[in-house]
Design a protein around this motif. Structure first.
Motif, PDB file in Angstrom:
ATOM      1  N   THR A 441      41.620  54.908  32.057  1.00 28.03           N
ATOM      2  CA  THR A 441      40.911  55.177  30.799  1.00 28.03           C
ATOM      3  C   THR A 441      41.492  54.360  29.651  1.00 28.03           C
ATOM      4  N   VAL A 442      42.855  54.353  29.589  1.00 29.33           N
ATOM      5  CA  VAL A 442      43.512  53.586  28.528  1.00 29.33           C
ATOM      6  C   VAL A 442      43.242  52.107  28.692  1.00 29.33           C
ATOM      7  N   GLN A 443      43.223  51.615  29.942  1.00 26.46           N
ATOM      8  CA  GLN A 443      42.951  50.203  30.186  1.00 26.46           C
ATOM      9  C   GLN A 443      41.541  49.841  29.737  1.00 26.46           C
ATOM     10  N   GLN A 444      40.579  50.735  30.019  1.00 29.09           N
ATOM     11  CA  GLN A 444      39.213  50.456  29.578  1.00 29.09           C
ATOM     12  C   GLN A 444      39.120  50.398  28.055  1.00 29.09           C
ATOM     13  N   LYS A 445      39.809  51.381  27.409  1.00 28.05           N
ATOM     14  CA  LYS A 445      39.824  51.359  25.946  1.00 28.05           C
ATOM     15  C   LYS A 445      40.489  50.089  25.417  1.00 28.05           C
ATOM     16  N   LEU A 446      41.588  49.720  26.077  1.00 31.42           N
ATOM     17  CA  LEU A 446      42.311  48.522  25.633  1.00 31.42           C
ATOM     18  C   LEU A 446      41.450  47.283  25.809  1.00 31.42           C
ATOM     19  N   GLN A 447      40.756  47.172  26.922  1.00 31.07           N
ATOM     20  CA  GLN A 447      39.888  46.011  27.132  1.00 31.07           C
ATOM     21  C   GLN A 447      38.761  45.979  26.104  1.00 31.07           C
ATOM     22  N   THR A 448      38.235  47.180  25.783  1.00 29.50           N
ATOM     23  CA  THR A 448      37.178  47.240  24.768  1.00 29.50           C
ATOM     24  C   THR A 448      37.691  46.766  23.407  1.00 29.50           C
ATOM     25  N   MET A 449      38.904  47.258  23.058  1.00 30.81           N
ATOM     26  CA  MET A 449      39.489  46.848  21.778  1.00 30.81           C
ATOM     27  C   MET A 449      39.791  45.352  21.778  1.00 30.81           C
ATOM     28  N   GLU A 450      40.263  44.817  22.900  1.00 29.16           N
ATOM     29  CA  GLU A 450      40.544  43.380  22.973  1.00 29.16           C
ATOM     30  C   GLU A 450      39.261  42.574  22.823  1.00 29.16           C
ATOM     31  N   ALA A 451      38.182  43.077  23.435  1.00 28.31           N
ATOM     32  CA  ALA A 451      36.901  42.373  23.304  1.00 28.31           C
ATOM     33  C   ALA A 451      36.411  42.407  21.859  1.00 28.31           C
ATOM     34  N   GLU A 452      36.606  43.564  21.192  1.00 29.61           N
ATOM     35  CA  GLU A 452      36.197  43.661  19.788  1.00 29.61           C
ATOM     36  C   GLU A 452      37.016  42.742  18.910  1.00 29.61           C
ATOM     37  N   LYS A 453      38.313  42.642  19.197  1.00 28.12           N
ATOM     38  CA  LYS A 453      39.187  41.787  18.380  1.00 28.12           C
ATOM     39  C   LYS A 453      39.113  40.322  18.780  1.00 28.12           C
ATOM     40  N   GLY A 454      38.475  40.038  19.925  1.00 24.03           N
ATOM     41  CA  GLY A 454      38.355  38.649  20.357  1.00 24.03           C
ATOM     42  C   GLY A 454      39.579  38.113  21.069  1.00 24.03           C
ATOM     43  N   ILE A 455      40.368  39.012  21.662  1.00 22.81           N
ATOM     44  CA  ILE A 455      41.589  38.583  22.392  1.00 22.81           C
ATOM     45  C   ILE A 455      41.559  39.166  23.814  1.00 22.81           C
ATOM     46  N   SER A 456      40.479  38.962  24.513  1.00 20.09           N
ATOM     47  CA  SER A 456      40.341  39.518  25.866  1.00 20.09           C
ATOM     48  C   SER A 456      41.393  38.908  26.797  1.00 20.09           C
ATOM     49  N   GLY A 457      41.953  39.765  27.641  1.00 19.54           N
ATOM     50  CA  GLY A 457      42.956  39.303  28.611  1.00 19.54           C
ATOM     51  C   GLY A 457      44.370  39.281  28.095  1.00 19.54           C
TER      52      GLY A 457
END
Length: 624
Positions: A441-457
Motif C-alpha cells: 500500500t505504501v509503495q503504491q502511494k509512494l509511486q503515485t506521489m513520485e508520478a505526481e512530482k515527476g520523479i518516478s522510479g
C-alpha cells in the motif's frame, strides 16, 4: 647468499653424497655439473631419479625435475609469472635457480624422503569420467581407492607404533626381567616343595588344596552365571516396560489422531519445510558459494606486499568516506515517507531474523534428535548377542538408562520448544503478511506521489543504491578482514622465523664444533679398532698354538704317569718275591712236620690198642 652456499657445500661433503667441494670449487662448477648434482640430491630423495642427465634430453630432465619438485611442494622464489623463467633457468643450469633448490632440499632430506615414498601410493591416478562409465574400470578404480585408504590407515598405525616409545631393547629387557622372575618363582616353588615334603600327609593336603581351588573356580563360574541370569531377567523386564510404554503411546496417539489435528500438523510441517527449502537453505548455499568464490579469488591473486596492502586500505577508507557522505546526505533530507519505510523495513528485518533464528534452532533440534536416534540404533546393534538378544552388562545398562532419561527429558523439552516455535512462526508469518500488505500500500502511494512530482522510479533507485552500498560494505569488510588476517599471519611468521633463527644460531654453531669433534673421534675410533683387531688376531693365533702345545704336553704327562705307576707296581712285586718264597718254604716244612706228627700219633694209637688186646688174651688163658 654466502651462508646458503656454505650450507650446501657442508651438506654435499657429508654422507651420503661424499663430495669434496669448497666454496670456490662449488661456485666454479659448470651448468651441466650443477644440474647433475641437483639430480643426485633428487635421487637420494627418490631413487627412481638416479640417472646420468647427459643421456637424457633437456626437456625431459626439466619436466621430470619440475614434476618431482611439485610433488615435494617446492615453491620457487618470485611470483607465479616467473614460472617460465624458472623453467628456463632450470634448463640452462642457472645458479640463482639451482642454489635455492639445493638449499631447500638439503634442509629437509628425511622429510622429503618420506613425502616421496608416500607419494608413490597416495597420489591418485586421474581417470577420465567417460572411462569410469565402464563397470569393470569403475570397480577397479573403487578397489584402488580402497587400497589407498588402507595404506593410509596402516601407515598411520605404523607411525603410531614407531612413536609409541616401544623399542626392541626395552622389550628384551622386559623379557629378561620376566625370565628372571620366572626363575625366582621356580626356586620358590622348589623351596616350598622341599618344605612341604617334611610335613606328614603332604600329598593329602595338596589334593585337598587342589580340590579347594577347583571349588572356588566353580563358585566363581556359578556367580558369573547367576549375574548373567539377573541381567537377562532385568533386560526382559526392561523390554516389557518398553513394550508397555510403546503400547500406551500408540493408544494415546490413536485417541488423539483425529483428521483435523493430523492435517494441522502436516500443514505446519509443510510450511516449515517449504521455508527451509525455498528461503533458508538457498540463502545459506548462496552465502557459501560467495565465500568459496572470494576465497578462490584471494587464493589466485599474487602474493601481496606491504605496498599492495596499503593501497587496498586506502581504497577501503575512500569507499567508507563516500558511504558516510551518502548517509549524511540522506539524513539531512529527513523525508517522513522514508522514515515510515525505514520503520517497516526494520520490522520486516527483525521478523526475518527471528524467523531465521527459530528455523536454525529447529534444524539443530532435528539434527540432535536424529543423532540420538542413530546412537540408540548403533547401541542396540552393538548390544545384540549371538542369539539376537541384548547382553548389556549391569553398569553399562545403568549408564545407558541415565543417558536415555536425560535424552528423553531433552527431547520433551525440545519438542515443547518446537511446538512454541511453530506457534510463534505462525504469528510471525501472519505479521509478515500484514506488513507486506502495508508495504505494498505504501509503495503504491509512494509511486503515485513520485508520478505526481515527476520523479518516478526514485524509490527503486534509492533501494538499489542502498542494496549495492550494503553489498559493497559487506564485501569490503570481508576483504579487509582477510587482508588483516593475511598481514597479521605474515608478521607472525616473520617474527617466528626470526626467533627460530636466533634460537638456533648458537645451537648450530655448537653443533658444527661437535660435528668436527665427532669426525675426529670417529677417525680415531676406526684407527684404534683396526689396531685392536690386528692385535686380537695375533693374540688369538698365539693362544690357539699355546693351547695345542698344552694339550700335547698334558697327554704326554698322562702317558708318563701311567708308565711310572706300572713300573712302580712291578718293582714292588719283585722286591717281595724272595721273602715270599722263603715264607712259602717254611709253610711247606711246617706242613710236613705236622704230617709227621699226625703219622706218629696214629702209630702210637695203634700200638696201644694191640697191647690191650694181647693183655686181655693172656688174662683169659690164666683163668683157664
Amino acid at each position: 647468499m654466502s651462508e646458503q652456499l656454505k650450507f650446501i657445500v657442508e651438506q654435499l661433503n657429508k654422507e651420503p653424497f661424499k663430495k669434496s667441494f669448497n666454496l670456490i670449487t662449488f661456485d666454479t662448477l659448470e651448468p651441466m655439473q650443477l644440474l647433475q648434482i641437483l639430480n643426485d640430491v633428487l635421487a637420494e630423495i627418490d631413487p627412481k631419479q638416479a640417472l646420468d642427465i647427459r643421456e637424457e634430453m633437456p626437456e625431459q630432465t626439466v619436466k621430470r625435475m619440475c614434476a618431482l619438485l611439485g610433488m615435494l611442494k617446492y615453491k620457487p622464489p618470485g611470483n607465479l609469472s616467473d614460472v617460465s623463467s624458472f623453467r628456463q633457468g632450470l634448463v640452462t643450469g642457472n645458479k640463482p635457480v639451482i642454489h635455492p633448490i639445493l638449499h631447500w632440499l638439503l634442509q629437509r632430506v628425511p622429510e622429503l624422503k618420506k613425502r616421496a615414498y608416500l607419494a608413490r601410493f597416495l597420489v591418485k591416478l586421474e581417470v577420465p569420467a567417460e572411462f569410469l562409465q565402464d563397470d569393470v574400470i569403475n570397480d577397479t578404480y573403487h578397489q584402488y581407492e580402497e587400497l589407498v585408504e588402507g595404506f593410509k590407515r596402516y601407515h598411520k598405525e605404523c607411525e603410531q607404533l614407531r612413536t609409541s616409545g616401544f623399542s626392541t631393547a626395552e622389550i628384551r629387557r622386559d623379557i629378561s626381567a620376566m625370565e628372571e622372575e620366572k626363575d625366582q618363582l621356580i626356586k620358590r616353588v622348589e623351596r616350598l616343595k622341599k618344605r612341604v615334603e617334611s610335613v606328614s600327609n603332604h600329598q593329602r593336603m595338596l589334593e585337598q588344596a587342589r580340590q579347594l581351588r577347583v571349588e572356588k573356580e566353580r563358585e566363581e563360574s556359578l556367580t558369573h552365571q547367576k549375574q548373567e541370569q539377573k541381567n537377562q531377567l532385568f533386560q526382559a523386564e526392561q523390554r516389557l516396560l518398553r513394550s508397555q510404554q510403546q503400547l500406551k503411546d500408540m493408544r494415546q496417539a490413536a485417541t488423539d489422531a483425529n483428521p483435523e489435528s493430523l492435517m494441522k500438523r502436516l500443514e505446519e510441517e509443510i510450511k516449515v519445510n517449504s521455508y527451509m527449502v525455498s528461503e533458508k537453505l538457498p540463502k545459506e548455499l548462496e552465502g557459501m558459494r560467495r565465500t568459496v568464490h572470494y576465497l578462490q579469488k584471494v587464493a589466485l591473486e599474487p602474493a601481496m606486499g606491504q605496498a599492495d596492502l596499503q593501497e587496498l586500505e586506502d581504497k577501503i577508507k575512500e569507499a567508507d568516506s563516500q558511504i558516510n557522505h551518502l548517509i549524511e546526505k540522506r539524513m539531512m533530507r529527513n523525508d517522513p515517507m522514508d522514515d515510515n519505510l525505514t520503520l517497516y523495513r526494520q520490522q520486516a528485518s527483525i521478523i526475518i531474523r527471528r524467523k531465521e533464528s527459530k528455523a536454525e534452532e529447529l534444524q539443530e533440534a532435528r539434527e540432535e534428535l536424529a543423532a540420538a536416534e542413530r546412537e540408540l540404533r548403533q547401541r542396540s546393534s552393538q548390544a545384540q548377542g549371538s542369539d539376537g538378544e541384548e547382553v548389556i552388562r549391569g553398569d553399562e545398562l545403568k549408564r545407558l538408562l541415565v543417558k536415555l532419561r536425560g535424552k528423553g527429558t531433552v527431547y520433551k523439552k525440545k519438542r515443547q520448544e518446537i511446538a512454541e516455535l511453530k506457534a510463534e512462526y505462525g504469528v510471525l508469518q501472519r505479521t509478515e503478511e500484514i506488513l507486506k500488505q502495508r508495504h505494498e500500500t505504501v509503495q503504491q502511494k509512494l509511486q503515485t506521489m513520485e508520478a505526481e512530482k515527476g520523479i518516478s522510479g526514485y524509490s527503486n533507485t534509492q533501494e538499489e543504491l542502498e542494496r549495492v552500498s550494503a553489498m559493497k560494505s559487506e564485501l569490503d569488510e570481508k576483504k579487509g578482514r582477510t587482508l588483516d588476517d593475511m598481514s597479521e599471519m605474515v608478521k607472525k611468521l616473520n617474527s617466528m622465523i626470526v626467533e627460530k633463527k636466533s634460537a638456533l644460531a648458537p645451537i648450530i654453531k655448537e653443533l658444527r664444533s661437535l660435528r668436527q669433534r665427532c669426525q675426529e673421534l670417529s677417525q680415531e675410533y676406526e684407527e684404534k679398532k683396526a689396531q685392536y683387531e690386528s692385535c686380537a688376531a695375533g693374540l688369538e693365533s698365539n693362544r690357539s698354538k699355546l693351547e695345542q702345545e698344552v694339550k700335547a704336553l698334558r697327554e704326554e704327562t698322562a702317558q708318563k704317569e701311567n708308565r711310572y705307576h706300572y713300573i712302580n707296581s712291578i718293582k714292588k712285586c719283585l722286591d717281595s718275591h724272595s721273602a715270599n718264597m722263603e715264607q712259602m718254604k717254611m709253610w711247606c716244612d711246617l706242613e710236613q712236620l705236622m704230617e709227621c706228627k699226625r703219622q706218629c700219633f696214629i702209630k702210637a694209637q695203634s700200638q696201644v690198642s694191640i697191647g690191650q688186646v694181647i693183655q686181655e688174651g693172656g688174662e683169659d688163658r690164666l683163668v683157664l
